[in-house]
Design a protein around this motif. Structure first.
Motif, PDB file in Angstrom:
ATOM      1  N   ARG A 195      -4.838   2.959   3.124  1.00  0.00           N
ATOM      2  CA  ARG A 195      -5.637   2.123   4.012  1.00  0.00           C
ATOM      3  C   ARG A 195      -5.800   0.723   3.439  1.00  0.00           C
ATOM      4  O   ARG A 195      -5.949   0.570   2.231  1.00  0.00           O
ATOM      5  CB  ARG A 195      -7.019   2.748   4.243  1.00  0.00           C
ATOM      6  CG  ARG A 195      -7.002   3.922   5.210  1.00  0.00           C
ATOM      7  CD  ARG A 195      -8.401   4.450   5.487  1.00  0.00           C
ATOM      8  NE  ARG A 195      -8.861   5.320   4.402  1.00  0.00           N
ATOM      9  CZ  ARG A 195      -9.789   4.993   3.531  1.00  0.00           C
ATOM     10  NH1 ARG A 195     -10.365   3.807   3.579  1.00  0.00           N
ATOM     11  NH2 ARG A 195     -10.157   5.835   2.596  1.00  0.00           N
ATOM     12  N   ASP A 196      -5.823  -0.265   4.309  1.00  0.00           N
ATOM     13  CA  ASP A 196      -5.982  -1.646   3.864  1.00  0.00           C
ATOM     14  C   ASP A 196      -7.425  -2.118   3.958  1.00  0.00           C
ATOM     15  O   ASP A 196      -7.707  -3.310   3.858  1.00  0.00           O
ATOM     16  CB  ASP A 196      -5.082  -2.586   4.666  1.00  0.00           C
ATOM     17  CG  ASP A 196      -5.436  -2.610   6.160  1.00  0.00           C
ATOM     18  OD1 ASP A 196      -6.323  -1.836   6.593  1.00  0.00           O
ATOM     19  OD2 ASP A 196      -4.809  -3.406   6.891  1.00  0.00           O
ATOM     20  N   HIS A 197      -8.366  -1.184   4.156  1.00  0.00           N
ATOM     21  CA  HIS A 197      -9.774  -1.534   4.266  1.00  0.00           C
ATOM     22  C   HIS A 197     -10.626  -0.388   3.716  1.00  0.00           C
ATOM     23  O   HIS A 197     -10.210   0.770   3.727  1.00  0.00           O
ATOM     24  CB  HIS A 197     -10.157  -1.824   5.719  1.00  0.00           C
ATOM     25  CG  HIS A 197      -9.918  -0.654   6.631  1.00  0.00           C
ATOM     26  ND1 HIS A 197      -8.663  -0.323   7.100  1.00  0.00           N
ATOM     27  CD2 HIS A 197     -10.761   0.285   7.142  1.00  0.00           C
ATOM     28  CE1 HIS A 197      -8.735   0.756   7.873  1.00  0.00           C
ATOM     29  NE2 HIS A 197     -10.005   1.141   7.913  1.00  0.00           N
TER      30      HIS A 197
ATOM     31  N   GLY B 196      -6.927   2.239  -1.006  1.00  0.00           N
ATOM     32  CA  GLY B 196      -5.514   1.921  -1.164  1.00  0.00           C
ATOM     33  C   GLY B 196      -4.674   3.132  -1.481  1.00  0.00           C
ATOM     34  O   GLY B 196      -3.543   3.270  -0.982  1.00  0.00           O
TER      35      GLY B 196
ATOM     36  N   ARG C  18     -12.178   0.220  -3.292  1.00  0.00           N
ATOM     37  CA  ARG C  18     -10.909  -0.413  -2.888  1.00  0.00           C
ATOM     38  C   ARG C  18      -9.716   0.424  -3.359  1.00  0.00           C
ATOM     39  O   ARG C  18      -8.738   0.619  -2.620  1.00  0.00           O
ATOM     40  CB  ARG C  18     -10.809  -1.818  -3.473  1.00  0.00           C
ATOM     41  CG  ARG C  18     -11.578  -2.888  -2.711  1.00  0.00           C
ATOM     42  CD  ARG C  18     -11.165  -4.270  -3.192  1.00  0.00           C
ATOM     43  NE  ARG C  18     -11.598  -5.313  -2.274  1.00  0.00           N
ATOM     44  CZ  ARG C  18     -12.545  -6.196  -2.545  1.00  0.00           C
ATOM     45  NH1 ARG C  18     -13.171  -6.159  -3.721  1.00  0.00           N
ATOM     46  NH2 ARG C  18     -12.882  -7.126  -1.660  1.00  0.00           N
TER      47      ARG C  18
ATOM     48  N   VAL D  47      -7.272  -5.115  -0.907  1.00  0.00           N
ATOM     49  CA  VAL D  47      -7.833  -4.220   0.110  1.00  0.00           C
ATOM     50  C   VAL D  47      -9.114  -4.845   0.660  1.00  0.00           C
ATOM     51  O   VAL D  47      -9.980  -5.294  -0.092  1.00  0.00           O
ATOM     52  CB  VAL D  47      -8.115  -2.827  -0.486  1.00  0.00           C
ATOM     53  CG1 VAL D  47      -8.872  -1.943   0.515  1.00  0.00           C
ATOM     54  CG2 VAL D  47      -6.808  -2.160  -0.890  1.00  0.00           C
TER      55      VAL D  47
ATOM     56  N   LEU E 281       0.814  -1.220   0.000  1.00  0.00           N
ATOM     57  CA  LEU E 281       0.000   0.000   0.000  1.00  0.00           C
ATOM     58  C   LEU E 281       0.845   1.266   0.000  1.00  0.00           C
ATOM     59  O   LEU E 281       0.435   2.284  -0.557  1.00  0.00           O
ATOM     60  CB  LEU E 281      -0.935  -0.015   1.210  1.00  0.00           C
ATOM     61  CG  LEU E 281      -2.077  -1.044   1.157  1.00  0.00           C
ATOM     62  CD1 LEU E 281      -2.794  -1.105   2.486  1.00  0.00           C
ATOM     63  CD2 LEU E 281      -3.049  -0.689   0.042  1.00  0.00           C
TER      64      LEU E 281
END
Length: 315
Positions: free
Chosen positions: A265-267, A261, A257, A217, A3
């Motif tokens: 952020r991974d979510h 990203g 997503r 993500v 990321l």
């Protein structure tokens, strides 16, 4: 790649494109969101506001193959996809690729071509391949179509078929620049061609790897339910005779997503979905005659749907 690489490359691309397109940070970031989500972008606005310049600047910033298609009423489908011709030297038929065989395809004024020619892009945009005379030819990823369009009420244009509009992940408009940005444009663009100094900041191999980063993500089940609720509510809205398709929900998830990203952020958050709902959903909606007469368009419907849909709660 991770990321952090995605966030860094995204900021490098924003800085590169904004050397040419001043004062349009939100539009530039949406274009990059579509790129990293593996979608296609429709830029709709009046002539002269920088639609083609945005597409060219994005293409110049990615070190891949670039082709431009100037859509005109006499453009043929074979000019877009390619055709099979007989080679006298080799004594056999051979395939000659059309303009879509590139990493970035700029479709200039796409709605000036006939619906038949516009439809030549359907398979390319959805499946990343071209079928000519029964033979399928794969388009090398990344494959991004950035199409510009003048409003349909202007002379010499054809409305895009619904199936064509549905294949664009997002639609945006440039709008007129601010007074300060317009002064800057007069000072700089009046003396030199701004694209001449633009250099690639990322290659296609890196973009291809970053597409995999975006795919990883995390999307919570509650966010999935929220996206489905939004899409279904567009179909039930009284101002709409054709709501968003299941493909629209897939595109909204992919774009959310990518946005998450790009911000490191991974979510995915509900904010990502809300920020992209207008650009991703509105251009797919067909309003009723009463809605058109009342000045209520797709953006109006999406705004109402967002206000009327409860935010997701953790399961």
């Amino acid at each position: 790649m991770d990321l952090r690489d995605l966030q860094r490359v995204a900021e490098d691309l924003v800085g590169s494109v904004e050397q040419v397109i001043q004062g349009k940070d939100e539009t530039v970031r949406l274009a990059l969101t579509v790129l990293f989500a593996g979608g296609h972008l429709l830029v709709e606005d009046v002539p002269g506001v920088g639609k083609t310049m945005l597409a060219k600047a994005l293409a110049r910033s990615v070190a891949g193959s670039v082709r431009r298609i100037q859509f005109t009423p006499d453009l043929l489908p074979g000019d877009v996809t390619g055709s099979t011709v007989f080679s006298a030297d080799r004594g056999e038929f051979e395939f000659r690729p059309g303009a879509v065989f590139a990493n970035v395809v700029i479709g200039d004024e796409i709605n000036r071509a006939s619906p038949k020619t516009q439809s030549a892009l359907l398979e390319c945009m959805e499946e990343g391949q071209v079928t000519v005379d029964g033979t399928t030819h794969v388009l090398a990823p990344p494959f991004l179509v950035v199409a510009t369009q003048n409003p349909v009420e202007m002379d010499g244009t054809y409305p895009l078929p619904e199936a064509q509009r549905d294949r664009f992940m997002a639609r945006t408009s440039m709008g007129y620049p601010s007074a300060a940005a317009e002064v800057t444009m007069l000072r700089t663009h009046g003396r030199v061609e701004p694209l001449d100094d633009l250099r690639p900041v990322v290659d296609v191999a890196t973009v291809r790897r970053l597409l995999d980063v975006v795919h990883d993500v995390y999307l919570a089940p509650a966010i999935e339910d929220y996206v489905v609720a939004l899409v279904r509510r567009t179909r039930e809205h009284p101002d709409v005779r054709l709501g968003a398709s299941p493909r629209a929900g897939l595109h909204l998830v992919r774009a959310a997503r990518a946005r998450a990203g790009m911000q490191g952020r991974d979510h995915v958050l509900p904010d990502d979905v809300q920020a992209l709902a207008g650009p991703v959903l509105a251009h797919r909606l067909l309003p009723t005659s009463d809605a058109v007469l009342g000045g209520r368009d797709g953006e109006h419907v999406v705004a109402e749907v967002l206000r009327g849909t409860a935010l997701p709660r953790p399961h």
